[in-house]
Design a protein around this motif. Sequence first.
Motif, mmCIF file in Angstrom:
data_model
loop_
_atom_site.group_PDB
_atom_site.id
_atom_site.type_symbol
_atom_site.label_atom_id
_atom_site.label_comp_id
_atom_site.label_asym_id
_atom_site.label_seq_id
_atom_site.Cartn_x
_atom_site.Cartn_y
_atom_site.Cartn_z
ATOM 1 N N GLY A 208 -62.715 -145.270 -15.646
ATOM 2 C CA GLY A 208 -63.357 -144.357 -14.636
ATOM 3 C C GLY A 208 -64.112 -142.999 -15.312
ATOM 4 N N TYR A 209 -64.963 -142.759 -14.585
ATOM 5 C CA TYR A 209 -65.916 -141.438 -14.870
ATOM 6 C C TYR A 209 -65.817 -140.625 -13.480
ATOM 7 N N VAL A 210 -65.839 -139.251 -13.719
ATOM 8 C CA VAL A 210 -65.757 -138.276 -12.555
ATOM 9 C C VAL A 210 -66.886 -137.617 -12.465
ATOM 10 N N LEU A 211 -67.673 -137.732 -11.644
ATOM 11 C CA LEU A 211 -69.146 -136.582 -11.620
ATOM 12 C C LEU A 211 -68.979 -135.430 -10.584
ATOM 13 N N ALA A 212 -69.112 -134.475 -11.083
ATOM 14 C CA ALA A 212 -69.333 -133.188 -10.285
ATOM 15 C C ALA A 212 -70.715 -132.286 -10.617
ATOM 16 N N THR A 213 -71.332 -132.109 -9.648
ATOM 17 C CA THR A 213 -72.803 -131.466 -9.626
ATOM 18 C C THR A 213 -73.501 -132.040 -10.558
ATOM 19 N N GLY A 214 -73.705 -133.347 -10.536
ATOM 20 C CA GLY A 214 -74.626 -134.140 -11.585
ATOM 21 C C GLY A 214 -74.344 -134.310 -13.013
ATOM 22 N N GLU A 215 -72.876 -134.017 -13.416
ATOM 23 C CA GLU A 215 -72.448 -134.070 -14.752
ATOM 24 C C GLU A 215 -71.144 -135.055 -14.988
ATOM 25 N N ILE A 216 -70.868 -135.344 -15.821
ATOM 26 C CA ILE A 216 -69.643 -136.220 -16.100
ATOM 27 C C ILE A 216 -68.376 -135.048 -16.386
ATOM 28 N N ALA A 217 -67.799 -135.040 -15.369
ATOM 29 C CA ALA A 217 -66.614 -133.833 -15.704
ATOM 30 C C ALA A 217 -65.458 -134.203 -16.259
ATOM 31 N N VAL A 218 -64.976 -135.539 -16.173
ATOM 32 C CA VAL A 218 -63.832 -136.319 -16.629
ATOM 33 C C VAL A 218 -64.221 -137.840 -17.014
ATOM 34 N N THR A 219 -63.375 -138.236 -17.964
ATOM 35 C CA THR A 219 -63.542 -139.777 -18.345
ATOM 36 C C THR A 219 -62.336 -140.153 -18.940
ATOM 37 N N GLY A 220 -61.702 -141.649 -18.692
ATOM 38 C CA GLY A 220 -60.646 -141.855 -19.198
ATOM 39 C C GLY A 220 -60.117 -143.151 -18.490
ATOM 40 N N SER A 221 -59.024 -143.833 -19.030
ATOM 41 C CA SER A 221 -58.580 -145.051 -18.285
ATOM 42 C C SER A 221 -58.056 -144.703 -17.050
ATOM 43 N N ALA A 222 -57.904 -145.622 -16.142
ATOM 44 C CA ALA A 222 -57.572 -145.752 -14.930
ATOM 45 C C ALA A 222 -56.293 -144.932 -14.787
ATOM 46 N N ALA A 223 -55.178 -145.208 -15.626
ATOM 47 C CA ALA A 223 -53.971 -144.609 -15.705
ATOM 48 C C ALA A 223 -54.017 -143.170 -16.110
ATOM 49 N N GLU A 224 -54.872 -142.853 -17.119
ATOM 50 C CA GLU A 224 -55.046 -141.616 -17.311
ATOM 51 C C GLU A 224 -55.693 -140.349 -16.438
ATOM 52 N N LEU A 225 -56.554 -141.195 -15.605
ATOM 53 C CA LEU A 225 -57.217 -140.448 -14.464
ATOM 54 C C LEU A 225 -56.209 -140.060 -13.318
ATOM 55 N N LEU A 226 -55.633 -141.003 -12.906
ATOM 56 C CA LEU A 226 -54.282 -141.144 -12.116
ATOM 57 C C LEU A 226 -53.612 -140.092 -12.310
ATOM 58 N N ASP A 227 -53.378 -139.813 -13.653
ATOM 59 C CA ASP A 227 -52.139 -138.702 -13.915
ATOM 60 C C ASP A 227 -52.778 -137.513 -14.297
ATOM 61 N N ASP A 228 -53.972 -137.320 -13.985
ATOM 62 C CA ASP A 228 -54.575 -136.012 -14.492
ATOM 63 C C ASP A 228 -54.331 -135.044 -13.491
ATOM 64 N N PRO A 229 -53.897 -133.893 -13.604
ATOM 65 C CA PRO A 229 -53.576 -132.995 -12.697
ATOM 66 C C PRO A 229 -54.920 -132.507 -11.910
ATOM 67 N N ARG A 230 -55.965 -132.510 -12.596
ATOM 68 C CA ARG A 230 -57.291 -132.118 -12.034
ATOM 69 C C ARG A 230 -57.532 -133.049 -10.939
ATOM 70 N N ILE A 231 -57.454 -134.516 -11.391
ATOM 71 C CA ILE A 231 -57.857 -135.497 -10.333
ATOM 72 C C ILE A 231 -56.766 -135.737 -9.199
ATOM 73 N N GLN A 232 -55.490 -135.466 -9.448
ATOM 74 C CA GLN A 232 -54.738 -135.142 -8.404
ATOM 75 C C GLN A 232 -54.950 -134.370 -7.333
ATOM 76 N N GLU A 233 -55.268 -133.131 -7.796
ATOM 77 C CA GLU A 233 -55.386 -132.016 -7.066
ATOM 78 C C GLU A 233 -56.755 -132.096 -6.208
ATOM 79 N N ALA A 234 -57.958 -132.652 -6.705
ATOM 80 C CA ALA A 234 -59.255 -132.871 -6.304
ATOM 81 C C ALA A 234 -59.239 -133.933 -5.342
ATOM 82 N N TYR A 235 -58.769 -134.981 -5.767
ATOM 83 C CA TYR A 235 -59.201 -136.329 -5.186
ATOM 84 C C TYR A 235 -57.733 -137.048 -4.433
#
Length: 242
Positions: A208-235
Amino acid sequence: MTALLTLDAVDVYYGPFHALRGVSIEVGEGEIVSLLGGNASGKSTTMKTILGLNKAKSGVITFDGADITHRTTTKRIRAGIASVPEARRVFPQMTVDENLYAGAHTRRDRAGIAEDIERMRTYFPRLAERRRQEAGTLSGGEQQMLAFARALMSRPRLICMDEPTMGLSPKLVDQVLDEIARLNSELGIAVLLVEQQAELALSIASRGYVLATGEIAVTGSAAELLDDPRIQEAYLGKSGDR
């Protein structure tokens, strides 16, 4: 994995507004990739740019090894890119079968189109039952199935899906995600899944890729993104503290 679609440092403007800023993403052959982000993050703009509905100011878009940056939408469809637009957008006053035929508008092989119509009825038995019914009278879930089937009628190698779970009940959301995974597995079609609901999207994606204000903010495997504290808090509505 061989790259099927690549966006390399793509910039898009709406007048003076810089909507996409150096966006680079990749979708491999037969892969499900999620493009995540909140409202006004650039998800739909990225999708429209891939389809040729928005023009890239700079950067390169490659599909199956060919530069398609300046190709028309019709030529991109013929090359093997299809879309399932946000809110389904079936043709409400046309029947189910008429919608399917509309999905093959870039093709001229009448026998092949008829064969694919039969195949769609096999893949989606509910559509076969409602073949002569106006699409606007179908349930939300049935309309989403029709939107999938209509996209498949162009014989794509990549389907771009924009918020396919929007407005559906939790039960129908699960059915839609199951269908996406099934079609990917059985047909080997790559999927770029644009979603706000990160946990749902990543449940069937490999990356997955995470976009924020038109830029790629975070990228990684699905497992990595689900475990990412930034993703957990924001989404995911979870605290990033451990």
